[in-house]
Scaffold this motif. Sequence first.
Motif, mmCIF file in Angstrom:
data_model
loop_
_atom_site.group_PDB
_atom_site.id
_atom_site.type_symbol
_atom_site.label_atom_id
_atom_site.label_comp_id
_atom_site.label_asym_id
_atom_site.label_seq_id
_atom_site.Cartn_x
_atom_site.Cartn_y
_atom_site.Cartn_z
ATOM 1 N N ALA A 155 19.198 40.104 -8.984
ATOM 2 C CA ALA A 155 18.863 39.253 -7.838
ATOM 3 C C ALA A 155 19.749 38.024 -7.674
ATOM 4 O O ALA A 155 19.935 37.543 -6.548
ATOM 5 C CB ALA A 155 17.402 38.802 -7.943
ATOM 6 N N THR A 156 20.312 37.498 -8.760
ATOM 7 C CA THR A 156 20.963 36.186 -8.688
ATOM 8 C C THR A 156 22.153 36.174 -7.743
ATOM 9 O O THR A 156 22.308 35.244 -6.938
ATOM 10 C CB THR A 156 21.408 35.747 -10.091
ATOM 11 O OG1 THR A 156 20.279 35.711 -10.956
ATOM 12 C CG2 THR A 156 22.041 34.360 -10.042
ATOM 13 N N ALA A 157 23.013 37.191 -7.814
ATOM 14 C CA ALA A 157 24.210 37.200 -6.970
ATOM 15 C C ALA A 157 23.838 37.174 -5.494
ATOM 16 O O ALA A 157 24.454 36.456 -4.690
ATOM 17 C CB ALA A 157 25.071 38.425 -7.294
ATOM 18 N N GLY A 158 22.818 37.931 -5.100
ATOM 19 C CA GLY A 158 22.394 37.942 -3.708
ATOM 20 C C GLY A 158 21.814 36.608 -3.266
ATOM 21 O O GLY A 158 22.029 36.165 -2.134
ATOM 22 N N ILE A 159 21.078 35.964 -4.152
ATOM 23 C CA ILE A 159 20.518 34.649 -3.837
ATOM 24 C C ILE A 159 21.647 33.636 -3.632
ATOM 25 O O ILE A 159 21.636 32.855 -2.669
ATOM 26 C CB ILE A 159 19.561 34.195 -4.940
ATOM 27 C CG1 ILE A 159 18.272 35.014 -4.879
ATOM 28 C CG2 ILE A 159 19.237 32.703 -4.814
ATOM 29 C CD1 ILE A 159 17.308 34.730 -6.013
ATOM 30 N N VAL A 160 22.619 33.647 -4.520
ATOM 31 C CA VAL A 160 23.741 32.712 -4.383
ATOM 32 C C VAL A 160 24.521 33.006 -3.102
ATOM 33 O O VAL A 160 24.929 32.084 -2.383
ATOM 34 C CB VAL A 160 24.662 32.782 -5.622
ATOM 35 C CG1 VAL A 160 25.927 31.976 -5.399
ATOM 36 C CG2 VAL A 160 23.916 32.276 -6.856
ATOM 37 N N ARG A 161 24.726 34.283 -2.791
ATOM 38 C CA ARG A 161 25.397 34.637 -1.532
ATOM 39 C C ARG A 161 24.651 34.050 -0.342
ATOM 40 O O ARG A 161 25.249 33.482 0.582
ATOM 41 C CB ARG A 161 25.486 36.162 -1.434
ATOM 42 C CG ARG A 161 26.338 36.711 -0.286
ATOM 43 C CD ARG A 161 25.542 36.969 0.984
ATOM 44 N NE ARG A 161 24.322 37.696 0.721
ATOM 45 C CZ ARG A 161 23.209 37.529 1.443
ATOM 46 N NH1 ARG A 161 23.153 36.626 2.430
ATOM 47 N NH2 ARG A 161 22.121 38.225 1.164
ATOM 48 N N ALA A 162 23.314 34.146 -0.350
ATOM 49 C CA ALA A 162 22.509 33.600 0.740
ATOM 50 C C ALA A 162 22.638 32.077 0.817
ATOM 51 O O ALA A 162 22.724 31.498 1.909
ATOM 52 C CB ALA A 162 21.045 33.998 0.563
ATOM 53 N N MET A 163 22.653 31.415 -0.327
ATOM 54 C CA MET A 163 22.781 29.958 -0.344
ATOM 55 C C MET A 163 24.128 29.513 0.245
ATOM 56 O O MET A 163 24.203 28.545 1.011
ATOM 57 C CB MET A 163 22.646 29.431 -1.775
ATOM 58 C CG MET A 163 21.295 29.690 -2.441
ATOM 59 S SD MET A 163 19.878 28.895 -1.626
ATOM 60 C CE MET A 163 19.215 30.286 -0.685
ATOM 61 N N VAL A 164 25.180 30.246 -0.111
ATOM 62 C CA VAL A 164 26.516 29.914 0.404
ATOM 63 C C VAL A 164 26.596 30.200 1.898
ATOM 64 O O VAL A 164 27.068 29.372 2.693
ATOM 65 C CB VAL A 164 27.588 30.709 -0.371
ATOM 66 C CG1 VAL A 164 28.962 30.522 0.278
ATOM 67 C CG2 VAL A 164 27.629 30.273 -1.831
ATOM 68 N N GLU A 165 26.124 31.374 2.298
ATOM 69 C CA GLU A 165 26.227 31.790 3.704
ATOM 70 C C GLU A 165 25.484 30.833 4.627
ATOM 71 O O GLU A 165 25.948 30.520 5.735
ATOM 72 C CB GLU A 165 25.673 33.203 3.851
ATOM 73 C CG GLU A 165 25.741 33.752 5.264
ATOM 74 C CD GLU A 165 25.278 35.202 5.366
ATOM 75 O OE1 GLU A 165 24.908 35.626 6.477
ATOM 76 O OE2 GLU A 165 25.302 35.914 4.330
ATOM 77 N N HIS A 166 24.348 30.326 4.198
ATOM 78 C CA HIS A 166 23.522 29.463 5.052
ATOM 79 C C HIS A 166 23.653 27.982 4.702
ATOM 80 O O HIS A 166 22.869 27.168 5.201
ATOM 81 C CB HIS A 166 22.060 29.900 4.952
ATOM 82 C CG HIS A 166 21.844 31.331 5.350
ATOM 83 N ND1 HIS A 166 21.925 31.762 6.654
ATOM 84 C CD2 HIS A 166 21.582 32.445 4.603
ATOM 85 C CE1 HIS A 166 21.694 33.072 6.703
ATOM 86 N NE2 HIS A 166 21.482 33.504 5.472
ATOM 87 N N ASN A 167 24.617 27.651 3.842
ATOM 88 C CA ASN A 167 24.843 26.251 3.452
ATOM 89 C C ASN A 167 23.525 25.601 3.037
ATOM 90 O O ASN A 167 23.193 24.480 3.429
ATOM 91 C CB ASN A 167 25.493 25.474 4.607
ATOM 92 C CG ASN A 167 26.136 24.175 4.146
ATOM 93 O OD1 ASN A 167 26.430 24.004 2.949
ATOM 94 N ND2 ASN A 167 26.360 23.265 5.063
ATOM 95 N N ALA A 168 22.756 26.328 2.220
ATOM 96 C CA ALA A 168 21.380 25.944 1.919
ATOM 97 C C ALA A 168 21.270 24.679 1.075
ATOM 98 O O ALA A 168 20.211 24.048 1.055
ATOM 99 C CB ALA A 168 20.673 27.101 1.214
ATOM 100 N N LEU A 169 22.347 24.314 0.373
ATOM 101 C CA LEU A 169 22.286 23.122 -0.479
ATOM 102 C C LEU A 169 22.798 21.871 0.236
ATOM 103 O O LEU A 169 22.991 20.829 -0.401
ATOM 104 C CB LEU A 169 23.097 23.358 -1.762
ATOM 105 C CG LEU A 169 22.614 24.509 -2.653
ATOM 106 C CD1 LEU A 169 23.474 24.594 -3.914
ATOM 107 C CD2 LEU A 169 21.147 24.347 -3.019
ATOM 108 N N TYR A 170 22.995 21.957 1.540
ATOM 109 C CA TYR A 170 23.525 20.825 2.302
ATOM 110 C C TYR A 170 22.642 19.589 2.146
ATOM 111 O O TYR A 170 23.136 18.468 2.019
ATOM 112 C CB TYR A 170 23.649 21.211 3.782
ATOM 113 C CG TYR A 170 24.149 20.086 4.665
ATOM 114 C CD1 TYR A 170 25.504 19.790 4.742
ATOM 115 C CD2 TYR A 170 23.254 19.319 5.421
ATOM 116 C CE1 TYR A 170 25.967 18.758 5.552
ATOM 117 C CE2 TYR A 170 23.702 18.284 6.230
ATOM 118 C CZ TYR A 170 25.062 18.018 6.285
ATOM 119 O OH TYR A 170 25.516 16.985 7.077
#
Length: 440
Positions: free
Chosen positions: A98-113
């Motif tokens: 699961a981790t790689a997909g979660i990180v991909r989602a965080m990057v794609e949606h700039n979730a840590l902005y």
Amino acid sequence: MADTKQAALQAVKGMNDILPASVPRTEKLPDAGLWLWFETTVRSVLARYGYQYLLTPIVEPTALFVRGLGEVTDIVEKEMYSFTDAMNGDRLTLRPEATAGIVRAMVEHNALYNGPLRIWTLGPMFRHEKPQKGRYRQFHQLDVEALGFAGPDVDAELILMTRLLWRELGLVEGEHVRLELNSLGQPDERRAHREALVAYFEQHAAALDEDSKRRLLSNPLRILDSKNPAMQSLIEAAPTLMDFLGEASLAHFDTVRAILDAAGLPYRVNPRLVRGMDYYNLTVFEWVTDQLGSQGTVCGGGRYDGLIEQLGGKPAPAVGFGLGIERLLLLIQALELPVPSAAPRAYAVLMSPAVLPQAMVTLQALRAAGVSVQMHAGGGGMKAQFKKADASGAAWALIFGESELAAGEVALKSLRDPAVTQRNLSLSGVSEWAAELRNA
């Protein structure tokens, strides 16, 4: 005339149906009620720590796992379910973790902005490997990640969170599950250790099995994770990464240990603990058990500060863990731990079709008041209905008879305590006695 009846189709080997407890099956697997109890417990524990729920797709680009997990990991080399999309030729993979997909989602949606995030998910993962007890081709994983946090405090928080989860599930740390801990340091420290490992194992090349020889120049750290009994003495004498850690890495690890010590959580420092993914650094940990044979790890994780940048995002630290749900539930079953019943509180016995309208109105009122009630359906005499009521596990039977309804009442009978006297309840006072049914 030839027999045209076709054979019944079955599930793919290593991919299991999760069935209600009332459905018998030849293989002893956790039933759906146990799963629901586990998920409810997980949601409760994670909410107390401020973790938010998310979902990511089951199918991801193959390149995500090649880049994120490493080309020479067993998962990428041998275990992924990958295929070519017939519509556009894209290479796609059923997620193996699961981790790689979660990180991909965080990057794609700039979730840590807007700052760090604590998140979690659970769902199916897929690995093409030989099915065995607690290890399946479709398996389910709880995944918890703290993104954007650099300190050892969050490493320790995650580990202490798992201890609380064990306790909520009835597991005892140090008895049913044990914590193992290590530090993988930073990339430059691992490179120095890697060079020392390669030199050491090259000197003992004749003692290596074929799998270790293949890993020697591609990923020698994974040799330390070998389960081959013939190689254990060789592995024990190999250079340890701890000897190559710098001051900052040691301080990080010491702080994690100090927090766990202060919390009274026992653990073992295992210098051979490396985890299976390439992206880990600093703290790594596993919860292991002796109750499931060779499949002893039920939960594992650690810090992966470079993965977000590796997958195209701005550099940000991260730490998390994955928990194999099937394996954990098998452990709970093996230990015969008490599990809350999923049975209804009451079972409705219908003496004739004429009582059905009033019975259903009453049952709907009970359910709206928070009482779980199963209604008998399909007809049958009183004896047959009470047999079904007993099998349901319900504590009470609600008996809807024509004479009782004519008096504006329903009969309440205990199904578990014969000493409790049957009595009638007023249909106009459902809200008053609903609380009694919930709690009695």
